[in-house]
Design a protein around this motif. Structure first.
Motif, mmCIF file in Angstrom:
data_model
loop_
_atom_site.group_PDB
_atom_site.id
_atom_site.type_symbol
_atom_site.label_atom_id
_atom_site.label_comp_id
_atom_site.label_asym_id
_atom_site.label_seq_id
_atom_site.Cartn_x
_atom_site.Cartn_y
_atom_site.Cartn_z
ATOM 1 N N TYR A 48 0.829 -1.208 0.000
ATOM 2 C CA TYR A 48 0.000 0.000 0.000
ATOM 3 C C TYR A 48 0.862 1.256 0.000
ATOM 4 C CZ TYR A 48 -4.282 -2.649 0.753
ATOM 5 O OH TYR A 48 -5.346 -3.501 0.588
ATOM 6 N N ARG A 49 1.935 1.247 0.768
ATOM 7 C CA ARG A 49 2.808 2.421 0.835
ATOM 8 C C ARG A 49 3.476 2.675 -0.517
ATOM 9 N NH1 ARG A 49 5.196 4.104 5.466
ATOM 10 N NH2 ARG A 49 7.296 3.705 4.635
ATOM 11 N N LEU A 50 3.930 1.604 -1.166
ATOM 12 C CA LEU A 50 4.579 1.743 -2.470
ATOM 13 C C LEU A 50 3.594 2.247 -3.513
ATOM 14 C CD1 LEU A 50 7.005 1.342 -4.330
ATOM 15 C CD2 LEU A 50 6.310 -1.065 -4.586
ATOM 16 N N MET A 51 2.394 1.684 -3.548
ATOM 17 C CA MET A 51 1.408 2.126 -4.532
ATOM 18 C C MET A 51 1.016 3.582 -4.311
ATOM 19 S SD MET A 51 0.728 -0.029 -6.905
ATOM 20 C CE MET A 51 -0.872 0.439 -7.556
ATOM 21 N N ALA A 52 0.914 4.002 -3.059
ATOM 22 C CA ALA A 52 0.573 5.403 -2.778
ATOM 23 C C ALA A 52 1.635 6.333 -3.367
ATOM 24 C CB ALA A 52 0.439 5.614 -1.274
ATOM 25 N N ASN A 53 2.895 5.963 -3.238
ATOM 26 C CA ASN A 53 3.973 6.794 -3.790
ATOM 27 C C ASN A 53 3.904 6.872 -5.308
ATOM 28 O OD1 ASN A 53 4.912 6.939 -1.134
ATOM 29 N ND2 ASN A 53 7.048 6.778 -1.756
ATOM 30 N N LEU A 54 3.682 5.717 -5.966
ATOM 31 C CA LEU A 54 3.670 5.706 -7.428
ATOM 32 C C LEU A 54 2.479 6.484 -7.969
ATOM 33 C CD1 LEU A 54 4.660 1.977 -8.144
ATOM 34 C CD2 LEU A 54 6.141 3.964 -7.755
ATOM 35 N N ILE A 55 1.319 6.292 -7.365
ATOM 36 C CA ILE A 55 0.111 6.976 -7.836
ATOM 37 C C ILE A 55 0.224 8.486 -7.644
ATOM 38 C CG2 ILE A 55 -2.360 7.251 -7.395
ATOM 39 C CD1 ILE A 55 -2.404 4.246 -6.703
ATOM 40 N N ALA A 56 0.950 8.919 -6.620
ATOM 41 C CA ALA A 56 1.074 10.354 -6.311
ATOM 42 C C ALA A 56 2.228 11.020 -7.042
ATOM 43 C CB ALA A 56 1.238 10.540 -4.807
ATOM 44 N N ALA A 57 2.777 10.371 -8.057
ATOM 45 C CA ALA A 57 3.972 10.911 -8.718
ATOM 46 C C ALA A 57 3.762 12.321 -9.255
ATOM 47 C CB ALA A 57 4.408 9.979 -9.852
ATOM 48 N N ASP A 58 2.570 12.609 -9.793
ATOM 49 C CA ASP A 58 2.395 13.947 -10.375
ATOM 50 C C ASP A 58 2.238 15.026 -9.309
ATOM 51 O OD1 ASP A 58 -0.243 13.556 -9.527
ATOM 52 O OD2 ASP A 58 -1.040 14.693 -11.237
ATOM 53 N N LYS A 59 2.065 14.626 -8.029
ATOM 54 C CA LYS A 59 2.019 15.583 -6.921
ATOM 55 C C LYS A 59 3.390 15.766 -6.271
ATOM 56 C CE LYS A 59 -2.623 15.581 -6.910
ATOM 57 N NZ LYS A 59 -3.441 16.745 -7.324
ATOM 58 N N ASN A 60 4.361 14.983 -6.722
ATOM 59 C CA ASN A 60 5.677 14.932 -6.089
ATOM 60 C C ASN A 60 6.550 16.077 -6.607
ATOM 61 O OD1 ASN A 60 8.272 14.217 -5.155
ATOM 62 N ND2 ASN A 60 7.755 12.043 -5.207
ATOM 63 N N GLN A 61 6.700 17.114 -5.806
ATOM 64 C CA GLN A 61 7.458 18.286 -6.244
ATOM 65 C C GLN A 61 8.932 17.966 -6.454
ATOM 66 O OE1 GLN A 61 6.701 21.596 -3.640
ATOM 67 N NE2 GLN A 61 4.480 21.463 -3.879
ATOM 68 N N ARG A 62 9.477 17.082 -5.636
ATOM 69 C CA ARG A 62 10.894 16.707 -5.807
ATOM 70 C C ARG A 62 11.104 15.989 -7.138
ATOM 71 N NH1 ARG A 62 13.311 12.980 -1.873
ATOM 72 N NH2 ARG A 62 15.101 13.380 -3.216
ATOM 73 N N LEU A 63 10.130 15.198 -7.567
ATOM 74 C CA LEU A 63 10.257 14.492 -8.853
ATOM 75 C C LEU A 63 10.248 15.479 -9.997
ATOM 76 C CD1 LEU A 63 10.395 11.592 -9.994
ATOM 77 C CD2 LEU A 63 7.914 11.673 -10.209
ATOM 78 N N SER A 64 9.364 16.451 -9.926
ATOM 79 C CA SER A 64 9.301 17.470 -10.987
ATOM 80 C C SER A 64 10.572 18.299 -11.001
ATOM 81 C CB SER A 64 8.096 18.376 -10.772
ATOM 82 O OG SER A 64 6.894 17.627 -10.817
ATOM 83 N N ALA A 65 11.068 18.659 -9.842
ATOM 84 C CA ALA A 65 12.276 19.476 -9.770
ATOM 85 C C ALA A 65 13.482 18.721 -10.301
ATOM 86 C CB ALA A 65 12.535 19.931 -8.330
ATOM 87 N N ALA A 66 13.562 17.410 -9.994
ATOM 88 C CA ALA A 66 14.695 16.618 -10.457
ATOM 89 C C ALA A 66 14.723 16.511 -11.961
ATOM 90 C CB ALA A 66 14.651 15.229 -9.826
ATOM 91 N N ALA A 67 13.529 16.545 -12.588
ATOM 92 C CA ALA A 67 13.459 16.443 -14.037
ATOM 93 C C ALA A 67 13.551 17.800 -14.722
ATOM 94 C CB ALA A 67 12.146 15.768 -14.438
ATOM 95 N N GLY A 68 13.633 18.860 -13.938
ATOM 96 C CA GLY A 68 13.744 20.189 -14.514
ATOM 97 C C GLY A 68 12.461 20.715 -15.078
ATOM 98 N N THR A 69 11.311 20.188 -14.634
ATOM 99 C CA THR A 69 10.017 20.664 -15.134
ATOM 100 C C THR A 69 9.351 21.479 -14.058
ATOM 101 O OG1 THR A 69 8.950 18.628 -14.384
ATOM 102 C CG2 THR A 69 9.698 18.677 -16.654
ATOM 103 N N PRO A 70 8.499 22.435 -14.410
ATOM 104 C CA PRO A 70 7.868 23.282 -13.412
ATOM 105 C C PRO A 70 6.860 22.527 -12.572
ATOM 106 C CG PRO A 70 6.976 23.752 -15.584
ATOM 107 C CD PRO A 70 8.127 22.823 -15.794
#
Length: 473
Positions: free
Chosen positions: A451-473
């Motif tokens: 459940y914890r892993l799925m919550a992280n994957l599903i929330a990827a578009d809310k993950n500000q660190r993921l967006s920042a790491a990819a250089g996207t706003p």
């Protein structure tokens, strides 16, 4: 129970009816009285009915498999009654027999006793007579989770009356110490062959990261019923009855889920992931082929593909441009394990003889512990892979292009390291993920890490660190 045994012989000469009887192939000894034999009274009769009065004892054996196992982890079945070994099931409880003499040779023919149910549009449906409990108490599953900190939760229970007469009683729950339910008990009044679904609201006195046992009990008079059964079979196949205790294992889970996640789910060959995710507040919408082809995918934070989706829905590959455009514009696509090669934003290799990791206790190594996908909203560690059941996963990728990031590694004893179990790539503003781990097996067994892993994957578009790491706003 009154049983009529039709007897008919077609031979023109030399065939003589001698006797008819009913018995219990399973060894029960039910009281049987022959009432009449119209048409069979005379010597040489070849057609008539033998009518018997049969009393079903209160302690009659239930019609159920002669084998069982306590859980999916045990790789073999326990024999309840070894004498039926090598048979598909224990016999039905009552059979009728007739004996003829043909040219001096005795011949016996028999058949299980059947009941008839009248079904609208079909007519009479004949099924073998079976012995089942007077009430069946069924739960939605056998295990589930509740996030820590939740103050209340709903708990549905279905009670079914398989009898040909009304049934009345009460339904209640046996709860862990300090827990309460609202209402404390529910009265039911069931017509013949009907069911009633009721919902309790549970309020735990405290909730920790451990398992709690909840039992549902139906009371009718002085009798208590603590198990449920379902009928397995389909037209043309004789039905049989599968039982499960009305016991539920509820586990408190430390899982964080961003509010308001909206998820689309493309079902493959069938899994319980959508209904299990509802327990942590994520309620996926099952996408139809028309919605995948023409619907507004941008409304979803994530689109999840069920197991073996590309095998079950061959036309799905034609929707690759739509799915990739959805990711490019900021969406998240999560592809669960597939059996055959499938389209992806960048090259990857899934061979037809792809690797599986079947020892569920094998360690899982986190390759990038600080990766945004593994650190928000839950920090995923090797402990999240503890307590898994049946296997680690299927269809691990063999290779992939440099645009992907591999997050984990595991392998069976003697197998080379498998890094292709969880990989992802940023594509435009969004995230594309492949997951070979058998999360679909873990969720119904209330495995917290799944459940914890799925919550992280599903929330990827809310993950500000993921967006920042990819250089996207």
């Amino acid at each position: 129970h009154v049983s009529a045994l039709p007897v008919w012989g077609s031979s023109p000469e030399g065939l003589e009816f001698t006797r008819a009887w009913v018995n219990n192939p399973n060894g029960d000894r039910w009281p049987v009285t022959e009432l009449a034999s119209p048409g069979l009274e005379k010597t040489g009769s070849r057609e008539g009915d033998a009518i018997f009065h049969v009393v079903v004892p209160d302690n009659a054996q239930l019609t159920k498999p002669y084998f069982t196992r306590p859980n999916d982890e045990q790789p073999y079945y326990n024999l309840i009654d070894p004498k039926w070994r090598n048979r598909p099931f224990a016999p039905y409880p009552l059979a009728g027999w007739a004996e003829f003499h043909y040219m001096g040779v005795p011949i016996r023919v028999g058949q299980v006793v059947q009941t008839v149910h009248w079904v609208h549009g079909v007519g009479g449906v004949y099924q073998p007579l079976a012995v089942v409990p007077q009430l069946s108490v069924n739960l939605a599953g056998r295990a589930g989770v509740v996030p820590l900190g939740k103050k209340s939760m709903v708990f549905p229970v279905t009670v079914k009356n398989p009898q040909w007469k009304d049934a009345s009683g009460t339904l209640r729950l046996e709860l862990p110490a300090g827990w309460t339910s609202s209402p404390a008990q529910i009265a039911f009044h069931l017509k013949p062959e009907s069911r009633q679904k009721e919902t309790f609201t549970l309020r735990p006195s405290s909730l920790a990261a451990k398992s709690y046992e909840i039992r549902a009990v139906a009371q009718m008079g002085q009798k208590q019923f603590r198990q449920g059964f379902i009928t397995a079979g389909y037209p043309g196949l004789r039905p049989y009855y599968l039982y499960r205790p009305a016991t539920y294992r509820l586990r408190g889970v430390d899982v964080k889920v961003p509010a308001g996640l909206k998820v689309g789910y493309i079902m493959g060959t069938g899994d319980n992931v959508p209904s299990e995710l509802a327990q942590i507040g994520i309620r996926p919408h099952l996408l139809t082929p028309a919605e995948v082809a023409n619907g507004n995918l941008s409304q979803y934070d994530a689109v999840i593909l069920g197991i073996r989706t590309y095998s079950a829905r061959p036309n799905l590959a034609a929707e690759t441009p739509r799915l990739l455009n959805y990711v490019k514009n900021g969406g998240t696509v999560i592809v669960q394990y597939q059996r055959t090669p499938f389209p992806a934003p960048y090259p990857l290799d899934l061979p037809y003889n792809s690797a599986s990791v079947v020892v569920e206790s094998q360690p899982v190594r986190i390759l990038k512990p600080n990766d945004p996908l593994l650190s928000w909203p839950n920090r995923i560690t090797p402990a999240d892979f503890n307590g898994w059941v049946e296997e680690r996963g299927h269809s691990f990728l063999r290779s992939w292009s440099s645009q992907y990031t591999a997050l984990t590694e595991t392998h069976d004893p003697g197998q080379k390291p498998q890094l292709g179990g969880l990989i992802y790539a940023r594509y435009g503003k969004g995230t594309w993920i492949y997951m070979a781990y058998a999360v679909y097996r873990q969720l119904p067994e209330a495995v917290p890490g799944a459940y914890r892993l799925m919550a992280n994957l599903i929330a990827a578009d809310k993950n500000q660190r993921l967006s920042a790491a990819a250089g996207t706003p």
